[in-house]
Design a protein around this motif. Sequence first.
Motif, PDB file in Angstrom:
ATOM      1  N   ASN A  75       0.736  -1.352  -0.171  1.00  0.00           N
ATOM      2  CA  ASN A  75      -0.111   0.077   0.166  1.00  0.00           C
ATOM      3  C   ASN A  75       0.771   1.407  -0.063  1.00  0.00           C
ATOM      4  N   GLU A  78      -0.370   5.169  -0.496  1.00  0.00           N
ATOM      5  CA  GLU A  78      -1.009   5.758   0.254  1.00  0.00           C
ATOM      6  C   GLU A  78       0.222   6.664   1.243  1.00  0.00           C
ATOM      7  N   ARG A  81       1.760  11.377  -0.020  1.00  0.00           N
ATOM      8  CA  ARG A  81       1.429  12.669   0.828  1.00  0.00           C
ATOM      9  C   ARG A  81       2.305  12.762   1.853  1.00  0.00           C
ATOM     10  N   ARG A  85       1.925   7.034   8.652  1.00  0.00           N
ATOM     11  CA  ARG A  85       0.529   6.713   8.778  1.00  0.00           C
ATOM     12  C   ARG A  85       0.405   6.249  10.262  1.00  0.00           C
TER      13      ARG A  85
END
Length: 166
Positions: A75, A78, A81, A85
């Motif tokens: 992933n 994601e 940006r 996370r």
Amino acid sequence: MPRKRISSEPALQTWDEVDTCLRNIGEIDRELALLEADQQERIDAIRASTKAAAEPLQNKKLGLEMAIKEFAEANRAEFVRAKTRGLTFGSVGFRISTKVVIKRIADTLQALKDLQLTQCIRVKEECDKEAMKNLPLETLHAVGATLKSEDAFGYEIKRDAIAEVA
């Protein structure tokens, strides 16, 4: 509390008493060595049992870490940006890590010297006391040092003789 006077007479009066003390010291050293050996055996046993108990946990942790890494890599889009996370129980992310890899330390060190890149070379400086013993006293005083001689007492235990008696 009243003061006590300490006698200036030596506690030992004969060489036989000194020899007996040396024997006692040797026996004590032998007992201490046995105690230390027993202690080390116990420590080794504790380390072995701890390692055995920890191994499944470490393997489980490694598996969980690999699963998290695989999921994050799958992933990765994601993380365009934001590099991290945040989650309820922690956070995961990617960071750029840069390190210098040296193939042959001796060759790299010589190349740094040849290119006069001395700021990239670590040198540990310390006084060589053995070499300083050979300097004249005037030179020692000039560099802020001096020689100190003392008559140090010592003794030696004949462990073989004590082992024969024990």
